[in-house]
Scaffold this active site. Structure first.
Site, PDB file in Angstrom:
ATOM      1  N   HIS A  19      10.684 -43.688 -19.639  1.00 13.42           N
ATOM      2  CA  HIS A  19       9.075 -43.504 -19.796  1.00 13.42           C
ATOM      3  C   HIS A  19       8.420 -42.569 -18.901  1.00 13.42           C
ATOM      4  O   HIS A  19       7.614 -41.721 -19.071  1.00 13.42           O
ATOM      5  CB  HIS A  19       8.572 -44.788 -19.403  1.00 13.42           C
ATOM      6  N   LYS A  43       5.468 -61.226 -29.641  1.00 10.93           N
ATOM      7  CA  LYS A  43       6.962 -60.987 -29.079  1.00 10.93           C
ATOM      8  C   LYS A  43       7.016 -62.109 -27.635  1.00 10.93           C
ATOM      9  O   LYS A  43       5.857 -62.620 -26.920  1.00 10.93           O
ATOM     10  CB  LYS A  43       7.019 -59.730 -28.305  1.00 10.93           C
ATOM     11  N   ARG A  92      13.936 -40.154 -28.591  1.00 10.78           N
ATOM     12  CA  ARG A  92      15.279 -40.157 -27.918  1.00 10.78           C
ATOM     13  C   ARG A  92      16.500 -39.548 -28.660  1.00 10.78           C
ATOM     14  O   ARG A  92      17.127 -38.939 -28.388  1.00 10.78           O
ATOM     15  CB  ARG A  92      15.593 -41.456 -27.198  1.00 10.78           C
ATOM     16  N   SER A 130      14.030 -50.224 -23.230  1.00 10.05           N
ATOM     17  CA  SER A 130      13.803 -51.505 -22.283  1.00 10.05           C
ATOM     18  C   SER A 130      14.559 -52.629 -22.926  1.00 10.05           C
ATOM     19  O   SER A 130      15.046 -53.395 -22.165  1.00 10.05           O
ATOM     20  CB  SER A 130      12.123 -51.789 -22.804  1.00 10.05           C
TER      21      SER A 130
HETATM   22  O1  PNS Z   1       7.178 -49.445 -27.099  1.00  9.11           O
HETATM   23  P1  PNS Z   1       6.914 -49.846 -28.515  1.00  9.11           P
HETATM   24  O2  PNS Z   1       6.981 -51.368 -28.658  1.00  9.11           O
HETATM   25  O3  PNS Z   1       7.843 -48.962 -29.550  1.00  9.11           O
HETATM   26  O4  PNS Z   1       5.414 -49.378 -29.032  1.00  9.11           O
HETATM   27  C1  PNS Z   1       4.844 -49.542 -30.293  1.00  9.11           C
HETATM   28  C2  PNS Z   1       3.372 -49.372 -30.134  1.00  9.11           C
HETATM   29  C3  PNS Z   1       2.673 -50.126 -29.402  1.00  9.11           C
HETATM   30  C4  PNS Z   1       3.220 -47.646 -30.164  1.00  9.11           C
HETATM   31  C5  PNS Z   1       3.139 -49.913 -31.739  1.00  9.11           C
HETATM   32  O5  PNS Z   1       3.301 -51.078 -32.133  1.00  9.11           O
HETATM   33  C6  PNS Z   1       1.381 -49.838 -31.795  1.00  9.11           C
HETATM   34  O6  PNS Z   1       0.613 -48.660 -31.861  1.00  9.11           O
HETATM   35  N1  PNS Z   1       0.711 -51.104 -31.765  1.00  9.11           N
HETATM   36  C7  PNS Z   1      -0.835 -51.002 -32.067  1.00  9.11           C
HETATM   37  C8  PNS Z   1      -1.071 -51.472 -33.383  1.00  9.11           C
HETATM   38  C9  PNS Z   1      -1.224 -50.362 -34.465  1.00  9.11           C
HETATM   39  O7  PNS Z   1      -2.104 -49.492 -34.256  1.00  9.11           O
HETATM   40  N2  PNS Z   1      -0.485 -50.574 -35.520  1.00  9.11           N
HETATM   41  C10 PNS Z   1      -0.422 -49.339 -36.560  1.00  9.11           C
HETATM   42  C11 PNS Z   1       0.721 -48.499 -36.164  1.00  9.11           C
HETATM   43  S1  PNS Z   1       0.904 -47.394 -37.317  1.00  9.11           S
END
Ligand code: PNS
Length: 157
Positions: A19, A43, A92, A130
């Site tokens: 990150h 979660k 990645r 993570s």
């Molecule tokens: O680190 P992560 O858990 O892979 O991050 C995922 C994240 C936070 C980018 C994604 O879950 C997100 O954007 N959540 C917010 C809700 C949202 O906008 N959902 C529609 C995505 S297309």
């Protein structure tokens, strides 16, 4: 000229060096980076959102013009609220691509004013996640060199 603001969203549970590598790559490109921690009540996190925001804040402060916030609801709405024109995601390996591609296209449909930008971390972090950090620590393994010293200390307590 308008300021180029980007959002770097994620769970950051916990923050790791992959990150940080992405943040460092963003800073010369954008005028401001908003690191956004998702408030996800579904979660079972290792660290609370407040703890994650605090750790990110402490670790990122010396790096440059970035701030840390938490958000709930749609990412593209959060991006609008902070005036961001870009969403940054780390890519990645090919295994990330499918999920990231779907999210990027859905986000673009929801808000075409916000562009998703993918960045590749250093190769040495291409296997780092993570989830693996938590698993290794939970089984007594050593993750020093993979997470910032502050996170290492918190993982041990
Ligand atoms: O680190 P992560 O858990 O892979 O991050 C995922 C994240 C936070 C980018 C994604 O879950 C997100 O954007 N959540 C917010 C809700 C949202 O906008 N959902 C529609 C995505 S297309």
């Amino acid at each position: 000229m308008s300021r180029r603001i980007a959002v770097y969203p994620g769970s950051f549970d916990p923050l790791h060096n992959g990150h940080l590598d992405i943040v460092a790559r963003c800073l010369p490109i954008f005028d401001e980076l908003v690191v956004a921690v998702l408030q996800n009540e579904e979660k079972q996190p290792r660290f609370s959102v407040d703890q994650r925001v605090e750790m990110l804040h402490d670790v990122l402060r010396p790096m440059g013009p970035c701030r840390v916030e938490s958000f709930s609801g749609l990412l593209v709405d959060f991006a609008d609220r902070v005036g961001a024109s870009a969403i940054v995601r780390g890519l990645r390996a090919l295994s990330d691509f499918d999920y990231e591609f779907q999210m990027a296209l859905m986000n673009r449909r929801l808000n075409p004013r916000v562009e998703t930008v993918f960045m590749m971390p250093k190769e040495e972090y291409s296997y780092l996640s993570s989830r693996l950090v938590k698993e290794v620590v939970g089984l007594g393994g050593d993750v020093s060199g993979l997470v910032p010293p502050l996170v290492l200390e918190r993982l041990r307590t």
